[in-house]
Write an enzyme that holds these catalytic residues in place. Structure first.
Site, PDB file in Angstrom:
ATOM      1  N   VAL A 198       0.812  -1.225   0.000  1.00  0.00           N
ATOM      2  CA  VAL A 198       0.000   0.000   0.000  1.00  0.00           C
ATOM      3  C   VAL A 198       0.846   1.275   0.000  1.00  0.00           C
ATOM      4  O   VAL A 198       0.294   2.375  -0.075  1.00  0.00           O
ATOM      5  CB  VAL A 198      -0.991   0.032   1.186  1.00  0.00           C
ATOM      6  CG1 VAL A 198      -1.966  -1.127   1.091  1.00  0.00           C
ATOM      7  CG2 VAL A 198      -0.261   0.026   2.526  1.00  0.00           C
ATOM      8  N   ARG A 203      -7.997  -7.175  17.700  1.00  0.00           N
ATOM      9  CA  ARG A 203      -6.999  -7.200  16.622  1.00  0.00           C
ATOM     10  C   ARG A 203      -5.660  -6.604  17.045  1.00  0.00           C
ATOM     11  O   ARG A 203      -4.651  -6.792  16.364  1.00  0.00           O
ATOM     12  CB  ARG A 203      -7.516  -6.443  15.406  1.00  0.00           C
ATOM     13  CG  ARG A 203      -7.438  -4.925  15.521  1.00  0.00           C
ATOM     14  CD  ARG A 203      -7.772  -4.263  14.199  1.00  0.00           C
ATOM     15  NE  ARG A 203      -7.571  -2.812  14.260  1.00  0.00           N
ATOM     16  CZ  ARG A 203      -7.724  -2.011  13.222  1.00  0.00           C
ATOM     17  NH1 ARG A 203      -8.091  -2.510  12.050  1.00  0.00           N
ATOM     18  NH2 ARG A 203      -7.531  -0.708  13.340  1.00  0.00           N
ATOM     19  N   ARG A 227       9.724  -4.494  -6.067  1.00  0.00           N
ATOM     20  CA  ARG A 227       9.313  -5.601  -5.213  1.00  0.00           C
ATOM     21  C   ARG A 227       9.792  -6.977  -5.657  1.00  0.00           C
ATOM     22  O   ARG A 227       9.579  -7.970  -4.942  1.00  0.00           O
ATOM     23  CB  ARG A 227       7.782  -5.594  -5.076  1.00  0.00           C
ATOM     24  CG  ARG A 227       7.213  -4.274  -4.569  1.00  0.00           C
ATOM     25  CD  ARG A 227       7.894  -3.799  -3.299  1.00  0.00           C
ATOM     26  NE  ARG A 227       7.330  -2.528  -2.822  1.00  0.00           N
ATOM     27  CZ  ARG A 227       7.743  -1.889  -1.749  1.00  0.00           C
ATOM     28  NH1 ARG A 227       8.742  -2.389  -1.032  1.00  0.00           N
ATOM     29  NH2 ARG A 227       7.201  -0.735  -1.397  1.00  0.00           N
TER      30      ARG A 227
END
Length: 212
Positions: free
Chosen positions: A78, A147, A174
């Protein structure tokens, strides 16, 4: 507790030849050379565009992909700003519910063999986290509260849409040997698949360039 390996799924219906023809049509507007479009001109034209660095023309085409990976990987994905994202929410997903099999799914860290002590430590820790998560829920904690103990290794799904120029940037970063191993684990197979589906666009990215 469930342990899986990461994966990807291309959600777009890809016609690579059609993509190239559209890119050629858009790009030739710059030169007012639309009259030079022929049945076999798109690949040569797009190759010329890439060689000249005129990659803004690639932004006219996009691809959507679903990644199933750990949340540590998505934290890096992101960071690519020219993209659209839809991600599985640990705020709203209650992993103690039947729809999740009453268990948390984790992504297996491939760099540790299952007979290694490091893997055993990781696995025992994930089990402790799952037990603690279920305990918090049973005590009345909301998923958005429970969470807070979930680790990077928790499985997530993220749908990513990028234009072709941004996918090129994504793969240059990446799939580099300097990228995180688990990022390369999901990026390299996708790059190889897109090389098969879309001619020319990704051919110059070999998955080992140190590009940053």
């Amino acid at each position: 507790m469930k342990i899986i390996v990461p994966s990807h799924e291309i959600l777009s219906e890809i016609d690579g030849a059609k993509m190239l023809r559209n890119i050629e049509l858009c790009g030739r507007v710059c030169y007012k050379s639309e009259d030079r479009i022929t049945d076999g001109s798109a690949e040569k034209f797009v190759g010329m565009i890439l060689k000249s660095g005129h990659e803004s023309v690639l932004e006219h085409e996009k691809i959507t992909v679903r990644f199933i990976c750990d949340r540590g990987v998505t934290h890096e994905i992101v960071r690519h700003r020219i993209a659209s994202y839809s991600q599985e929410s640990t705020r709203y997903c209650n992993y103690s519910k039947d729809k999740f099999g009453n268990e948390i799914t984790f992504i297996r860290p491939f760099f540790w063999a299952e007979d290694e002590e490091k893997y055993a430590v990781w696995k025992d820790t994930m089990q402790e986290i799952e037990n603690a998560y279920a305990k918090l829920i049973s005590l009345g904690a909301k998923p958005e509260e429970a969470r807070s103990i979930l680790p990077n290794s928790v499985k997530t799904e993220i749908v990513v849409t990028m234009n072709l120029r941004e996918w090129r940037h994504f793969f240059k970063l990446r799939t580099s040997e300097r990228a995180h191993p688990q990022m390369r684990e999901v990026a390299l197979p996708l790059l190889n698949e897109l090389k098969e589906l879309v001619p020319v666009i990704f051919d110059d990215i070999n998955g080992a360039d140190a590009s940053y």
